[in-house]
Scaffold this motif. Structure first.
Motif, short mmCIF file in Angstrom:
data_model
loop_
_atom_site.label_atom_id
_atom_site.label_comp_id
_atom_site.label_asym_id
_atom_site.label_seq_id
_atom_site.Cartn_x
_atom_site.Cartn_y
_atom_site.Cartn_z
N THR A 1 -11.68 -52.52 104.40
CA THR A 1 -12.24 -52.95 103.11
C THR A 1 -11.14 -53.48 102.20
N ALA B 1 -10.33 -56.89 103.34
CA ALA B 1 -11.36 -57.84 102.93
C ALA B 1 -11.18 -58.23 101.46
N LYS C 1 -18.68 -58.27 105.23
CA LYS C 1 -17.63 -57.38 105.75
C LYS C 1 -17.65 -56.02 105.09
#
Length: 97
Positions: free
Chosen positions: A19, A22, A78
């Motif tokens: 994360t 991303a 994502k």
């Protein structure tokens, strides 16, 4: 007058690293947008699973365009399921301004 926004996200611990990656990728793309005056991603020192976006936009049209970008939609895919609760969005207004 520009639009300033702070957004906080609580991250699922098991999804932390992908994360964060991303978010970094989203920031790299977003900073190239004409109407994005600032788009910085921070991680809280006090709460390691909290990410904070600090954004400044030229106007609402720039925000609307950003939300339609392919890389923004890819980011949302994502990070689907990576947040502990809904993002907290704060549009800022200057005190006494």
């Amino acid at each position: 007058m520009t639009i300033q926004i702070v957004v906080t996200f609580g991250l699922v611990p098991e999804r932390l690293e992908p994360t964060l990656a991303a978010f970094q990728e989203l920031a790299e793309h977003t900073r190239r947008e004409e109407g994005a005056l600032r788009f910085d991603v921070f991680r809280s020192q006090e709460e390691e699973h909290t990410v904070v976006l600090v954004e400044e936009w030229a106007d609402q049209a720039a925000i609307d365009l950003h939300m339609k970008e392919e890389y923004t939609r890819a980011f949302l895919g994502k990070v689907d399921g990576a947040f502990t609760d809904p993002a907290r969005v704060h549009r800022l207004v200057e005190i006494g301004g």
